[in-house]
Motif scaffolding. Structure first.
Motif, PDB file in Angstrom:
ATOM      1  N   VAL A  66     -18.382  -1.673 -48.596  1.00 26.06           N
ATOM      2  CA  VAL A  66     -17.804  -2.567 -47.581  1.00 26.06           C
ATOM      3  C   VAL A  66     -17.671  -1.769 -46.283  1.00 26.06           C
ATOM      4  O   VAL A  66     -17.197  -0.633 -46.311  1.00 26.06           O
ATOM      5  CB  VAL A  66     -16.408  -3.052 -48.067  1.00 26.06           C
ATOM      6  CG1 VAL A  66     -15.689  -3.854 -47.000  1.00 26.06           C
ATOM      7  CG2 VAL A  66     -16.543  -3.851 -49.358  1.00 26.06           C
ATOM      8  N   PRO A  67     -18.088  -2.330 -45.128  1.00 26.39           N
ATOM      9  CA  PRO A  67     -18.004  -1.547 -43.887  1.00 26.39           C
ATOM     10  C   PRO A  67     -16.576  -1.449 -43.346  1.00 26.39           C
ATOM     11  O   PRO A  67     -15.773  -2.350 -43.569  1.00 26.39           O
ATOM     12  CB  PRO A  67     -18.866  -2.367 -42.907  1.00 26.39           C
ATOM     13  CG  PRO A  67     -18.728  -3.773 -43.387  1.00 26.39           C
ATOM     14  CD  PRO A  67     -18.601  -3.695 -44.889  1.00 26.39           C
ATOM     15  N   ASN A  68     -16.292  -0.362 -42.648  1.00 31.48           N
ATOM     16  CA  ASN A  68     -15.046  -0.270 -41.897  1.00 31.48           C
ATOM     17  C   ASN A  68     -15.348  -0.827 -40.506  1.00 31.48           C
ATOM     18  O   ASN A  68     -15.700  -0.081 -39.593  1.00 31.48           O
ATOM     19  CB  ASN A  68     -14.563   1.181 -41.809  1.00 31.48           C
ATOM     20  CG  ASN A  68     -13.304   1.300 -40.955  1.00 31.48           C
ATOM     21  OD1 ASN A  68     -12.864   0.327 -40.341  1.00 31.48           O
ATOM     22  ND2 ASN A  68     -12.731   2.488 -40.915  1.00 31.48           N
ATOM     23  N   VAL A  75     -11.921  -9.563 -41.195  1.00 27.10           N
ATOM     24  CA  VAL A  75     -10.742  -9.885 -40.371  1.00 27.10           C
ATOM     25  C   VAL A  75     -10.138 -11.231 -40.773  1.00 27.10           C
ATOM     26  O   VAL A  75      -8.912 -11.339 -40.963  1.00 27.10           O
ATOM     27  CB  VAL A  75     -11.110  -9.884 -38.861  1.00 27.10           C
ATOM     28  CG1 VAL A  75      -9.930 -10.367 -38.016  1.00 27.10           C
ATOM     29  CG2 VAL A  75     -11.533  -8.481 -38.425  1.00 27.10           C
ATOM     30  N   LEU A  76     -10.966 -12.270 -40.927  1.00 32.76           N
ATOM     31  CA  LEU A  76     -10.427 -13.616 -41.153  1.00 32.76           C
ATOM     32  C   LEU A  76      -9.515 -13.699 -42.384  1.00 32.76           C
ATOM     33  O   LEU A  76      -8.446 -14.317 -42.303  1.00 32.76           O
ATOM     34  CB  LEU A  76     -11.567 -14.646 -41.223  1.00 32.76           C
ATOM     35  CG  LEU A  76     -12.394 -14.784 -39.933  1.00 32.76           C
ATOM     36  CD1 LEU A  76     -13.446 -15.881 -40.061  1.00 32.76           C
ATOM     37  CD2 LEU A  76     -11.510 -15.065 -38.718  1.00 32.76           C
ATOM     38  N   VAL A 244      -8.863   4.885 -39.196  1.00 41.09           N
ATOM     39  CA  VAL A 244      -8.152   3.604 -39.297  1.00 41.09           C
ATOM     40  C   VAL A 244      -9.100   2.529 -39.820  1.00 41.09           C
ATOM     41  O   VAL A 244     -10.278   2.492 -39.460  1.00 41.09           O
ATOM     42  CB  VAL A 244      -7.626   3.199 -37.896  1.00 41.09           C
ATOM     43  CG1 VAL A 244      -7.011   1.806 -37.921  1.00 41.09           C
ATOM     44  CG2 VAL A 244      -6.634   4.230 -37.377  1.00 41.09           C
ATOM     45  N   GLN A 245      -8.579   1.657 -40.671  1.00 40.54           N
ATOM     46  CA  GLN A 245      -9.327   0.503 -41.149  1.00 40.54           C
ATOM     47  C   GLN A 245      -9.330  -0.514 -39.996  1.00 40.54           C
ATOM     48  O   GLN A 245      -8.296  -1.126 -39.683  1.00 40.54           O
ATOM     49  CB  GLN A 245      -8.615  -0.042 -42.388  1.00 40.54           C
ATOM     50  CG  GLN A 245      -9.513  -0.456 -43.514  1.00 40.54           C
ATOM     51  CD  GLN A 245     -10.239  -1.744 -43.174  1.00 40.54           C
ATOM     52  OE1 GLN A 245      -9.827  -2.507 -42.314  1.00 40.54           O
ATOM     53  NE2 GLN A 245     -11.349  -1.975 -43.852  1.00 40.54           N
ATOM     54  N   ARG A 246     -10.466  -0.689 -39.344  1.00 45.78           N
ATOM     55  CA  ARG A 246     -10.476  -1.455 -38.084  1.00 45.78           C
ATOM     56  C   ARG A 246     -10.177  -2.951 -38.264  1.00 45.78           C
ATOM     57  O   ARG A 246      -9.602  -3.576 -37.386  1.00 45.78           O
ATOM     58  CB  ARG A 246     -11.816  -1.253 -37.363  1.00 45.78           C
ATOM     59  CG  ARG A 246     -11.909   0.094 -36.679  1.00 45.78           C
ATOM     60  CD  ARG A 246     -13.160   0.204 -35.841  1.00 45.78           C
ATOM     61  NE  ARG A 246     -14.365   0.197 -36.658  1.00 45.78           N
ATOM     62  CZ  ARG A 246     -15.579  -0.082 -36.198  1.00 45.78           C
ATOM     63  NH1 ARG A 246     -15.739  -0.406 -34.935  1.00 45.78           N
ATOM     64  NH2 ARG A 246     -16.628  -0.034 -37.000  1.00 45.78           N
ATOM     65  N   ALA A 247     -10.577  -3.527 -39.405  1.00 50.47           N
ATOM     66  CA  ALA A 247     -10.305  -4.964 -39.607  1.00 50.47           C
ATOM     67  C   ALA A 247      -8.808  -5.206 -39.765  1.00 50.47           C
ATOM     68  O   ALA A 247      -8.259  -6.192 -39.261  1.00 50.47           O
ATOM     69  CB  ALA A 247     -11.054  -5.477 -40.824  1.00 50.47           C
TER      70      ALA A 247
END
Ligand code: BTN
Length: 331
Positions: A66-68, A75-76, A244-247
């Motif tokens: 899974v991408p960061n 996000v959703l 940091v996990q950006r989502a």
């Protein structure tokens, strides 16, 4: 691009994530009541978002990584907002997210619409400066606001956005960080980690909207910073050593932005002046503000309810500064 909270790519992703072994295209198509071609199309969209999905012939597909990234499918599902981010347009690359959102706004996009890019080729900053926007490193997005308040009050909006960004970043940083630097920046220590570019657009019919462009250095590493930014820019990762996990951050940002904006629409800056004071990067410092008509020097004494900066001049007089670039003077 995608615009609804329950998007097809998310439905396929959920099946992939829940599958014990490879997920066959046929099984996915049956469960989602779509064609196998439609499943294949969504798999390719997910790959475009950065998911590693391997193909296993007739056995189907397997989700490997899974991408960061602040892609819609990450996000959703994390969103806890009433409307902010519900229309969420993700671009792998674009010159700048602000004009893309402006185009959508002109065609009637709702308040809270977001355009986010993994990378900007010509990111725009204040005063005709650029915004360095490499991939895998930051959050570069524009948020559509349609304030119903008097246009004169809109000048204080960047501070509302700034405080919301600071509050969302705070859990990732040591106590007391980050700080809001009047009028548009977020600092960690004495370096910039976020810039805000709010653009007010007036429409022909008399309507108005604001594009709040927000650029945050999240996982940026010092090696990729251009030489001219090394002394003045930082990122959450540079400050803490942690990725940091950006989502997750993006979902938190939208929640803080929505809450702050709601309060500001109803009551203006007054309810957040105390919080702004606690996070004020300039308070008590001797600063020079560069303005179009010249410069003014004094001690920063906080922010006024209209968003202007209070300066205590050398002769003891108070002066309010409404715009400009503030520089801390070294003793
Ligand atoms: C500044 O500090 O000068 C403001 C920088 C604003 C950068 C953001 S990144 C997303 C949005 N798109 C842009 O081109 N600029 C803003």
């Amino acid at each position: 691009m995608s615009t609804s909270l329950d998007i097809p790519a998310l439905r396929v992703l959920r099946l992939l994530a829940a599958a014990e072994g490879p997920l066959s295209g046929e099984a996915a198509a049956r469960q989602l009541n779509i064609s196998r071609t439609a499943v294949w199309k969504q798999i390719n969209i997910l790959r475009g978002y950065g998911y590693t999905i391997t193909s296993h012939g007739r056995n189907g597909y397997r989700l490997v990584e899974v991408p960061n990234a602040a892609v819609p499918t990450e996000v959703l599902p994390r969103l806890r907002t009433r409307s902010f981010g519900h229309a969420y347009h993700y671009l792998a690359t674009t010159p700048s997210t602000n004009p893309v959102l402006s185009g959508l706004a002109d065609r009637g996009a709702p308040e809270g619409t977001v355009v986010i890019a993994e990378r900007q080729e010509a990111g725009r900053g204040r005063m005709s400066r650029g915004w360095f926007s490499p991939p895998d490193a930051g959050l570069y997005f524009s948020l559509l606001l349609r304030p119903t308040v008097d246009v004169a009050r809109v000048t204080s909006l960047p501070l509302v956005v700034g405080l919301a960004v600071a509050d969302a970043l705070a859990p990732y940083l040591p106590d007391g960080e980050p700080r809001v630097k009047w009028p548009n920046d977020i600092w960690i220590g004495s370096r910039k980690t976020c810039g805000i570019l709010c653009e007010l657009q007036t429409q022909r019919g008399g309507g108005q909207y604001v594009i709040a462009g927000i650029g945050i250095n999240v996982n940026l590493e010092v090696q990729i910073l251009p030489a001219e930014l090394r002394e003045i820019a930082t990122s959450v990762k540079m400050a803490t050593g942690r990725t940091v996990q950006r989502a997750e951050l993006m979902a938190a940002l939208l929640e803080h932005l929505e809450q702050g904006y709601d309060v500001w629409q109803r009551q203006g800056l007054a309810p957040i002046l105390e919080q702004l004071r606690e996070r004020d990067a300039l308070l008590g410092r001797t600063i020079t503000v560069e303005q179009t008509g010249g410069t003014v020097t004094g001690t920063a004494d906080g922010i006024n309810p209209d968003g202007s900066l209070r300066l205590r001049l050398k002769n003891g007089q108070a002066e309010s500064v409404y715009s400009g670039d503030a520089h801390i003077r070294r003793p």
